[in-house]
Each structure stands twice: as C-alpha cells, then as structure tokens.
Design a protein around this motif. Sequence first.
Motif, PDB file in Angstrom:
ATOM      1  N   SER A   1       0.837  -1.199   0.000  1.00 15.83           N
ATOM      2  CA  SER A   1       0.000   0.000   0.000  1.00 15.83           C
ATOM      3  C   SER A   1       0.869   1.244   0.000  1.00 15.83           C
ATOM      4  N   LEU A   2       0.317   2.286  -0.560  1.00 17.27           N
ATOM      5  CA  LEU A   2       0.937   3.605  -0.550  1.00 17.27           C
ATOM      6  C   LEU A   2       0.289   4.367   0.598  1.00 17.27           C
ATOM      7  N   ASP A   3       1.092   4.953   1.480  1.00 13.95           N
ATOM      8  CA  ASP A   3       0.481   5.692   2.584  1.00 13.95           C
ATOM      9  C   ASP A   3       0.091   7.098   2.132  1.00 13.95           C
ATOM     10  N   SER A   4      -0.521   7.852   3.018  1.00 15.48           N
ATOM     11  CA  SER A   4      -1.047   9.172   2.659  1.00 15.48           C
ATOM     12  C   SER A   4       0.046  10.166   2.274  1.00 15.48           C
ATOM     13  N   LYS A   5       1.292   9.889   2.655  1.00 18.88           N
ATOM     14  CA  LYS A   5       2.407  10.777   2.306  1.00 18.88           C
ATOM     15  C   LYS A   5       3.118  10.344   1.023  1.00 18.88           C
ATOM     16  N   GLY A   6       2.663   9.242   0.427  1.00 15.38           N
ATOM     17  CA  GLY A   6       3.285   8.765  -0.806  1.00 15.38           C
ATOM     18  C   GLY A   6       4.434   7.798  -0.573  1.00 15.38           C
ATOM     19  N   ARG A   7       4.498   7.226   0.625  1.00 15.18           N
ATOM     20  CA  ARG A   7       5.560   6.263   0.926  1.00 15.18           C
ATOM     21  C   ARG A   7       5.054   4.844   0.704  1.00 15.18           C
ATOM     22  N   MET A   8       5.958   3.998   0.260  1.00 10.91           N
ATOM     23  CA  MET A   8       5.614   2.588   0.095  1.00 10.91           C
ATOM     24  C   MET A   8       6.701   1.730   0.716  1.00 10.91           C
ATOM     25  N   ASN A   9       6.280   0.616   1.277  1.00 15.81           N
ATOM     26  CA  ASN A   9       7.228  -0.353   1.813  1.00 15.81           C
ATOM     27  C   ASN A   9       7.846  -1.132   0.666  1.00 15.81           C
ATOM     28  N   VAL A  10       9.101  -1.456   0.825  1.00 14.21           N
ATOM     29  CA  VAL A  10       9.804  -2.282  -0.148  1.00 14.21           C
ATOM     30  C   VAL A  10       9.809  -3.702   0.413  1.00 14.21           C
ATOM     31  N   PRO A  11       9.446  -4.708  -0.399  1.00 15.81           N
ATOM     32  CA  PRO A  11       9.410  -6.091   0.098  1.00 15.81           C
ATOM     33  C   PRO A  11      10.744  -6.505   0.718  1.00 15.81           C
ATOM     34  N   ALA A  12      10.672  -7.374   1.708  1.00 19.28           N
ATOM     35  CA  ALA A  12      11.864  -7.787   2.459  1.00 19.28           C
ATOM     36  C   ALA A  12      12.974  -8.298   1.547  1.00 19.28           C
ATOM     37  N   ARG A  13      12.643  -9.131   0.581  1.00 15.23           N
ATOM     38  CA  ARG A  13      13.690  -9.660  -0.314  1.00 15.23           C
ATOM     39  C   ARG A  13      14.352  -8.556  -1.127  1.00 15.23           C
ATOM     40  N   PHE A  14      13.558  -7.621  -1.614  1.00 19.14           N
ATOM     41  CA  PHE A  14      14.113  -6.497  -2.377  1.00 19.14           C
ATOM     42  C   PHE A  14      14.963  -5.632  -1.455  1.00 19.14           C
ATOM     43  N   ARG A  15      14.428  -5.346  -0.283  1.00 14.67           N
ATOM     44  CA  ARG A  15      15.122  -4.507   0.699  1.00 14.67           C
ATOM     45  C   ARG A  15      16.462  -5.115   1.081  1.00 14.67           C
ATOM     46  N   ASP A  16      16.472  -6.409   1.362  1.00 12.75           N
ATOM     47  CA  ASP A  16      17.718  -7.070   1.761  1.00 12.75           C
ATOM     48  C   ASP A  16      18.770  -6.948   0.667  1.00 12.75           C
ATOM     49  N   TRP A  17      18.356  -7.155  -0.582  1.00  9.64           N
ATOM     50  CA  TRP A  17      19.293  -7.056  -1.701  1.00  9.64           C
ATOM     51  C   TRP A  17      19.800  -5.624  -1.839  1.00  9.64           C
ATOM     52  N   LEU A  18      18.890  -4.653  -1.776  1.00 11.86           N
ATOM     53  CA  LEU A  18      19.287  -3.243  -1.907  1.00 11.86           C
ATOM     54  C   LEU A  18      20.252  -2.832  -0.797  1.00 11.86           C
ATOM     55  N   ASN A  19      19.967  -3.239   0.425  1.00 10.64           N
ATOM     56  CA  ASN A  19      20.858  -2.883   1.535  1.00 10.64           C
ATOM     57  C   ASN A  19      22.225  -3.543   1.401  1.00 10.64           C
ATOM     58  N   ALA A  20      22.249  -4.778   0.938  1.00 11.69           N
ATOM     59  CA  ALA A  20      23.513  -5.510   0.820  1.00 11.69           C
ATOM     60  C   ALA A  20      24.367  -5.025  -0.348  1.00 11.69           C
ATOM     61  N   HIS A  21      23.747  -4.576  -1.428  1.00 10.94           N
ATOM     62  CA  HIS A  21      24.499  -4.260  -2.644  1.00 10.94           C
ATOM     63  C   HIS A  21      24.665  -2.774  -2.947  1.00 10.94           C
ATOM     64  N   CYS A  22      23.821  -1.933  -2.372  1.00 11.70           N
ATOM     65  CA  CYS A  22      23.952  -0.504  -2.711  1.00 11.70           C
ATOM     66  C   CYS A  22      23.488   0.400  -1.575  1.00 11.70           C
ATOM     67  N   ASP A  23      23.616  -0.086  -0.361  1.00 12.56           N
ATOM     68  CA  ASP A  23      23.303   0.720   0.820  1.00 12.56           C
ATOM     69  C   ASP A  23      21.893   1.313   0.753  1.00 12.56           C
ATOM     70  N   GLY A  24      20.959   0.565   0.160  1.00 10.02           N
ATOM     71  CA  GLY A  24      19.568   1.003   0.098  1.00 10.02           C
ATOM     72  C   GLY A  24      19.294   2.132  -0.873  1.00 10.02           C
ATOM     73  N   GLN A  25      20.235   2.416  -1.765  1.00  9.21           N
ATOM     74  CA  GLN A  25      20.062   3.513  -2.719  1.00  9.21           C
ATOM     75  C   GLN A  25      19.492   2.988  -4.035  1.00  9.21           C
ATOM     76  N   LEU A  26      18.514   3.715  -4.554  1.00  6.79           N
ATOM     77  CA  LEU A  26      17.931   3.345  -5.830  1.00  6.79           C
ATOM     78  C   LEU A  26      17.459   4.584  -6.565  1.00  6.79           C
ATOM     79  N   VAL A  27      17.175   4.408  -7.839  1.00  4.87           N
ATOM     80  CA  VAL A  27      16.642   5.483  -8.666  1.00  4.87           C
ATOM     81  C   VAL A  27      15.320   4.999  -9.233  1.00  4.87           C
ATOM     82  N   VAL A  28      14.298   5.834  -9.091  1.00  4.45           N
ATOM     83  CA  VAL A  28      12.978   5.516  -9.629  1.00  4.45           C
ATOM     84  C   VAL A  28      12.681   6.516 -10.740  1.00  4.45           C
ATOM     85  N   THR A  29      12.180   5.990 -11.848  1.00  4.29           N
ATOM     86  CA  THR A  29      11.829   6.835 -12.982  1.00  4.29           C
ATOM     87  C   THR A  29      10.606   6.262 -13.681  1.00  4.29           C
TER      88      THR A  29
END
Length: 151
Positions: A9-37
Amino acid sequence: MFRGTHRHSLDSKGRMNVPARFRDWLNAHCDGQLVVTIDAQSQKGERCLVAYPLPTWEKVERRIAELPSNNPAARQFQRLFVGQSEELRLDAQARILLSPNLRKFAELDKELVLVGQIDKFEIWDAARWDACQETWLSGADGFACLGDLVL
C-alpha cells in the motif's frame, strides 16, 4: 536480484514499503540507494514506474549519455527518462517516498504491485496491473513464443 510480484500500500504521504527480499538485496548491494523513474517503454494504458539499484542505474545513465545529442528522439528520451528520475534511499522502516510527479505519471492509487524484473523492479497501480495481466494472459500467443526462445 528482484523476482516475484508483491502487493503493498501507498500511505497518505506517498511512501511505500519495499518487500523484504528487495530490501535485503538493496541494503547488501547498494546501501539502500535506488533510482525511480518512469517506464520509458510503457504502452498506452500500461504506465508504471521502474526502480533501479543505484549501480544498475549508473550503467543505464552511461549508455544514455552516449546517445547522439543532435538526435531529437534521443533528446526527448533523455528528457523524459532521466529528467523524471529521482534518487532515493530506503528509510529506517524500509520505505521509499514516491514524489507526486512520479505518482501522477503512473496514476498510482493506494494499492500497489511491485514486479521483479531481475535487475530492477516495476511499481504498478494494483488495478492497472491486474487489468494488464489479464489482457496479456488472454492474448498469450506472443508470451508463448517468447517463452519458447528462453525456456
């Protein structure tokens, strides 16, 4: 790597949770940094966003930088794809804040679907994802042909 389909779900401020598997990979490989376009390959009625881990995005940017600057189509692509991109970092609760501009492009409502695409993931409005998926599956001839090439 990003696999699977995850509903969030998207909260009222426009934030969304990232799934645990995606989050774990992002934290391990790029310190949680991503680009959305925006999805530059969206067909009419199939608008979504694409989230790239920062190192993957940097490779994409290098390829885009090599496009001829005197080519109008290349300039338009660059303006839209790079111009709409936003560098984000997972917050302490493993959320990202999607800007109003990105949410408007993809017409995101409260319910979202995140779709793994191996080296990136897509962010869809859930109703649009469900409708597109049904359309794709009902006309699955092309799907089967491509499957024959890969599987």
